[in-house]
Design a protein around this motif. Structure first.
Motif, PDB file in Angstrom:
ATOM      1  N   ASP A 510      32.057  36.112  33.866  1.00  0.00           N
ATOM      2  CA  ASP A 510      33.270  36.859  33.532  1.00  0.00           C
ATOM      3  C   ASP A 510      33.879  37.531  34.752  1.00  0.00           C
ATOM      4  O   ASP A 510      35.103  37.538  34.929  1.00  0.00           O
ATOM      5  CB  ASP A 510      32.963  37.916  32.463  1.00  0.00           C
ATOM      6  CG  ASP A 510      32.808  37.302  31.080  1.00  0.00           C
ATOM      7  OD1 ASP A 510      33.238  36.139  30.903  1.00  0.00           O
ATOM      8  OD2 ASP A 510      32.252  37.959  30.191  1.00  0.00           O
ATOM      9  N   LEU A 511      33.036  38.097  35.608  1.00  0.00           N
ATOM     10  CA  LEU A 511      33.554  38.783  36.785  1.00  0.00           C
ATOM     11  C   LEU A 511      34.186  37.795  37.757  1.00  0.00           C
ATOM     12  O   LEU A 511      35.144  38.134  38.472  1.00  0.00           O
ATOM     13  CB  LEU A 511      32.434  39.575  37.471  1.00  0.00           C
ATOM     14  CG  LEU A 511      32.880  40.565  38.554  1.00  0.00           C
ATOM     15  CD1 LEU A 511      33.880  41.561  37.994  1.00  0.00           C
ATOM     16  CD2 LEU A 511      31.678  41.299  39.135  1.00  0.00           C
ATOM     17  N   HIS A 512      33.682  36.562  37.763  1.00  0.00           N
ATOM     18  CA  HIS A 512      34.259  35.552  38.640  1.00  0.00           C
ATOM     19  C   HIS A 512      35.703  35.236  38.235  1.00  0.00           C
ATOM     20  O   HIS A 512      36.540  34.904  39.089  1.00  0.00           O
ATOM     21  CB  HIS A 512      33.402  34.276  38.622  1.00  0.00           C
ATOM     22  CG  HIS A 512      33.670  33.373  39.786  1.00  0.00           C
ATOM     23  ND1 HIS A 512      34.638  32.398  39.748  1.00  0.00           N
ATOM     24  CD2 HIS A 512      33.108  33.298  41.021  1.00  0.00           C
ATOM     25  CE1 HIS A 512      34.654  31.751  40.901  1.00  0.00           C
ATOM     26  NE2 HIS A 512      33.735  32.283  41.694  1.00  0.00           N
ATOM     27  N   LYS A 513      36.012  35.352  36.941  1.00  0.00           N
ATOM     28  CA  LYS A 513      37.393  35.147  36.477  1.00  0.00           C
ATOM     29  C   LYS A 513      38.317  36.209  37.062  1.00  0.00           C
ATOM     30  O   LYS A 513      39.462  35.930  37.419  1.00  0.00           O
ATOM     31  CB  LYS A 513      37.450  35.200  34.952  1.00  0.00           C
ATOM     32  CG  LYS A 513      36.656  34.108  34.240  1.00  0.00           C
ATOM     33  CD  LYS A 513      36.665  34.333  32.741  1.00  0.00           C
ATOM     34  CE  LYS A 513      35.766  33.340  32.027  1.00  0.00           C
ATOM     35  NZ  LYS A 513      35.698  33.626  30.564  1.00  0.00           N
ATOM     36  N   ILE A 514      37.810  37.435  37.166  1.00  0.00           N
ATOM     37  CA  ILE A 514      38.604  38.513  37.748  1.00  0.00           C
ATOM     38  C   ILE A 514      38.732  38.319  39.253  1.00  0.00           C
ATOM     39  O   ILE A 514      39.788  38.570  39.846  1.00  0.00           O
ATOM     40  CB  ILE A 514      37.965  39.879  37.421  1.00  0.00           C
ATOM     41  CG1 ILE A 514      37.908  40.072  35.903  1.00  0.00           C
ATOM     42  CG2 ILE A 514      38.729  41.018  38.073  1.00  0.00           C
ATOM     43  CD1 ILE A 514      37.185  41.316  35.454  1.00  0.00           C
ATOM     44  N   TRP A 515      37.655  37.849  39.871  1.00  0.00           N
ATOM     45  CA  TRP A 515      37.663  37.581  41.310  1.00  0.00           C
ATOM     46  C   TRP A 515      38.762  36.586  41.673  1.00  0.00           C
ATOM     47  O   TRP A 515      39.447  36.742  42.682  1.00  0.00           O
ATOM     48  CB  TRP A 515      36.295  37.055  41.752  1.00  0.00           C
ATOM     49  CG  TRP A 515      36.294  36.426  43.109  1.00  0.00           C
ATOM     50  CD1 TRP A 515      36.463  35.104  43.403  1.00  0.00           C
ATOM     51  CD2 TRP A 515      36.139  37.092  44.366  1.00  0.00           C
ATOM     52  NE1 TRP A 515      36.412  34.900  44.748  1.00  0.00           N
ATOM     53  CE2 TRP A 515      36.213  36.101  45.376  1.00  0.00           C
ATOM     54  CE3 TRP A 515      35.932  38.410  44.739  1.00  0.00           C
ATOM     55  CZ2 TRP A 515      36.102  36.397  46.731  1.00  0.00           C
ATOM     56  CZ3 TRP A 515      35.816  38.713  46.084  1.00  0.00           C
ATOM     57  CH2 TRP A 515      35.888  37.718  47.064  1.00  0.00           C
ATOM     58  N   GLU A 516      38.941  35.572  40.872  1.00  0.00           N
ATOM     59  CA  GLU A 516      39.913  34.522  41.177  1.00  0.00           C
ATOM     60  C   GLU A 516      41.326  35.058  41.319  1.00  0.00           C
ATOM     61  O   GLU A 516      42.145  34.500  42.048  1.00  0.00           O
ATOM     62  CB  GLU A 516      39.862  33.438  40.092  1.00  0.00           C
ATOM     63  CG  GLU A 516      38.570  32.624  40.114  1.00  0.00           C
ATOM     64  CD  GLU A 516      38.428  31.716  38.916  1.00  0.00           C
ATOM     65  OE1 GLU A 516      39.234  31.879  37.964  1.00  0.00           O
ATOM     66  OE2 GLU A 516      37.530  30.862  38.917  1.00  0.00           O
ATOM     67  N   ASN A 517      41.631  36.150  40.634  1.00  0.00           N
ATOM     68  CA  ASN A 517      42.960  36.772  40.734  1.00  0.00           C
ATOM     69  C   ASN A 517      43.012  37.918  41.737  1.00  0.00           C
ATOM     70  O   ASN A 517      44.087  38.492  41.943  1.00  0.00           O
ATOM     71  CB  ASN A 517      43.394  37.300  39.366  1.00  0.00           C
ATOM     72  CG  ASN A 517      43.653  36.206  38.363  1.00  0.00           C
ATOM     73  OD1 ASN A 517      44.226  35.174  38.701  1.00  0.00           O
ATOM     74  ND2 ASN A 517      43.216  36.416  37.122  1.00  0.00           N
ATOM     75  N   ASN A 518      41.861  38.273  42.308  1.00  0.00           N
ATOM     76  CA  ASN A 518      41.800  39.472  43.144  1.00  0.00           C
ATOM     77  C   ASN A 518      41.187  39.258  44.517  1.00  0.00           C
ATOM     78  O   ASN A 518      40.929  40.242  45.219  1.00  0.00           O
ATOM     79  CB  ASN A 518      40.993  40.561  42.416  1.00  0.00           C
ATOM     80  CG  ASN A 518      41.777  41.229  41.308  1.00  0.00           C
ATOM     81  OD1 ASN A 518      42.509  42.184  41.533  1.00  0.00           O
ATOM     82  ND2 ASN A 518      41.624  40.710  40.100  1.00  0.00           N
ATOM     83  N   ALA A 519      40.946  38.027  44.893  1.00  0.00           N
ATOM     84  CA  ALA A 519      40.289  37.792  46.189  1.00  0.00           C
ATOM     85  C   ALA A 519      41.060  38.453  47.325  1.00  0.00           C
ATOM     86  O   ALA A 519      40.459  39.022  48.253  1.00  0.00           O
ATOM     87  CB  ALA A 519      40.153  36.287  46.433  1.00  0.00           C
ATOM     88  N   ALA A 520      42.381  38.400  47.282  1.00  0.00           N
ATOM     89  CA  ALA A 520      43.185  39.003  48.349  1.00  0.00           C
ATOM     90  C   ALA A 520      43.088  40.522  48.342  1.00  0.00           C
ATOM     91  O   ALA A 520      43.362  41.175  49.348  1.00  0.00           O
ATOM     92  CB  ALA A 520      44.641  38.562  48.212  1.00  0.00           C
TER      93      ALA A 520
END
Length: 590
Positions: A510-520
């Protein structure tokens, strides 16, 4: 009379919304958690003295308590406790099956046998009548006998019994009783019936308006809920699922409650029933808190207004199957506005307990509106002592209910994010964690509002220095809960803001889904994977013998990254970063 009680009191509804789901009381009963209360300047305060036997209810210093007030919030189990007491007096053998599991509680049934008769009165059925003798005639004798001759004989016998014998009168629902409108503010006995004991059940707010004289002999008890909520959950669940599925379902239910952090709500039989029944119907698969609290609002509103109507176009997914919200929409909107105002506009010290002034602000001080919120149980009231005068203070039945209603108000008024909430967070920079439940509810109600609020909260979180990393981890957990709440309500595309990432076996997917939109936006990335434990939902990379489960992080766009910590195995990365190793790990540079 015993047969009357056996017919009328031994059936209980196990679902707060479905009145057709009944069980025998003895099959689903669990002893309550009751504490003594003390009176201090006209205010009832809870003590730490637990009541576990009937003698503690009826006697003090070996003297019988002539009047007893059993108070508890809506759905806490007051009516059930009185019904069980009456059935215990009847010596009904079938009412003790479930309670045998907790035989240490209220097992001194011989105390009840010291009463020659027990009269069970439902006060909402005789709201204008104040004389206990007349109440007993109308609700008991007139129900047992049809002919006037038989009734007249029974009336005379009842009169003699109440004069000569020690009787117990159970008066259920004092908060639902209005009285004749004169000086009688309580159902009363005449002087020659002085051997009778009155046990009232009531919600706390009613005792703020009932005048109890200082010289009156009485005792007050507070029913807090269930002693063993998980055992009770299992009993309710056993009535809803097949016997061969019970153990598996119950084990999954325990995990669900822990994961969703709903354990505190299980203390209330009403809330517990709502949660268990929704779980049994499959709602737990989505894990939506908004649906659970909507169900609770429904069950409370139904108590004050049983009219039904569905939404032609539901404003939120959790309202789709509701029946009691649309007819009470005006009350809901006023309550929600007040809930928001108290949490985000009022001074913090006045956000949970408030007075009549707040009700006036939101036009809820009128008799009709006040009756609705108090009778439904969504608000409770208590008497506050003052050196000059006494007054009533109010509060929501549970803080989480107040937070749900505040979230609903925000979702209906999206401009509040840039307005009152922004001002609130600027005034209280540390409060971004305190409003976590409002944020989670908002994720299930309105995605755009939740995204904007998460950005504001993340800005405050990013300001915390590294030595306050526990705040980052807490906010990490809050945003994850928000994502899951959004998904549970059918919102798959939600872009929540997060700068500090803490990955582990339990949140990796689940956290990886958030990471995908927040890497920058990422400032800190910590990955701690224990390869001896399974991932929550491992991503399988076929054809790789070295690592069966692989999680990939693309670091090319991480322009703000200041700290990177990787611990574990099978972590893949893309980018030109120096990796700090904390234990043996397999790192593949791509």
């Amino acid at each position: 009379m015993k047969r009357l009680y056996g017919d009328n009191l031994n059936q209980v509804t196990i679902s707060p919304l479905n009145d057709y789901k009944h069980e025998k009381l003895g099959n689903v009963y669990m002893p309550p958690k009751i504490v003594h209360m003390c009176e201090d300047n006209g205010v009832f305060k809870k003590t730490k003295i637990h009541v576990t036997q009937y003698k503690d209810v009826f006697f003090k210093d070996d003297k019988v308590n002539p009047r007893i007030f059993l108070q508890g919030e809506a759905g806490s189990g007051k009516t059930t406790f009185l019904a069980k007491l009456a059935l215990e007096w009847c010596r009904e053998s079938h009412v003790s099956s479930a309670s045998d599991n907790s035989s240490l509680f209220f097992n001194d049934v011989d105390v009840l046998q010291s009463f020659v008769f027990v009269f069970y009165i439902t006060l909402r059925n005789s709201v204008k009548q104040f004389d206990v003798y007349t109440l007993s005639k109308e609700q008991i004798i007139d129900t047992i006998y049809s002919s006037q001759e038989d009734r007249e004989q029974a009336y005379r016998l009842l009169n003699e019994i109440m004069k000569r014998e020690r009787c117990l009168v159970l008066l259920d629902g004092l908060d639902e009783w209005t009285g004749p409108g004169d000086h009688h503010n309580l159902p009363t006995l005449v002087l020659e019936q002085s051997q009778c004991v009155l046990l009232f059940s009531t919600r706390p707010w009613k005792l703020t308006v009932v005048k109890i004289m200082p010289l009156d002999r009485y005792t007050s008890l507070h029913l807090e809920g269930i002693n063993k909520p998980f055992e009770f959950s299992r009993i309710i669940l056993s009535c809803l699922v097949d016997k061969d599925e019970l153990e598996l379902k119950y084990s999954a239910f325990e995990q669900y409650i822990e994961k969703q952090e709903l354990g505190e709500l299980l203390l209330s039989p009403m809330m517990l029933s709502a949660i268990v029944c929704s779980y049994a119907e499959g709602i737990e698969l989505k894990g939506s808190k908004c649906e659970i609290y909507t169900l609770l609002v429904e069950s409370l509103f139904k108590k004050a207004n049983s009219n039904t109507c569905t939404f032609q176009q539901s404003p939120f997914p959790c309202f789709i199957r509701t029946e009691y919200i649309q007819p009470n929409l005006e009350q809901l909107n006023r309550l929600a506005e007040m809930a928001f105002h108290l949490l985000f506009v009022n001074a913090k010290e006045n956000s949970l307990v408030f007075n009549i002034t707040e009700l006036k602000k939101f036009k809820m001080d009128e008799r009709k509106q006040q009756d609705f919120v108090l009778k439904s149980g969504i608000l409770s009231a208590k008497l506050t002592a003052s050196t000059l005068r006494s007054s009533s203070s109010f509060m929501f039945i549970h803080k989480s209910m107040q937070e749900f209603l505040a979230a609903y108000h925000i979702a209906c008024n999206t401009n509040l994010i840039d307005g009152s909430i922004s001002v609130y967070l600027n005034r209280h920079p540390e409060a971004y964690l305190d409003i976590s439940q409002v944020f989670i509810f908002l994720c299930g109600l309105d995605v755009s509002c939740a995204e904007k609020l998460s950005s504001m909260m993340d800005e405050r979180d990013a300001l915390d220095t590294f030595h306050l990393s526990y705040c980052h981890k807490m906010f990490n957990t809050i945003v994850l809960a928000g994502l899951r709440e959004a998904n549970a309500n059918g919102y798959s595309d939600i872009a929540l803001k997060l700068s500090h990432f803490n990955f582990n076996n339990n949140n990796i997917i689940d956290l990886h889904k958030i990471w995908e939109n927040n890497a920058a936006n990422a400032i800190v990335l910590r990955v701690d994977i224990d390869d001896r434990k399974p991932l929550e939902n491992p991503r399988i990379s076929p054809g790789n013998d070295e690592c069966a489960s692989q999680i990939t992080f693309d670091l090319h766009s991480c322009l703000e990254l200041r700290r990177l910590e990787l611990s574990g195995r099978c972590i893949l990365g893309k980018g030109k970063y120096t990796i700090r190793f904390f234990c043996q790990m397999c790192f593949r540079y791509v």
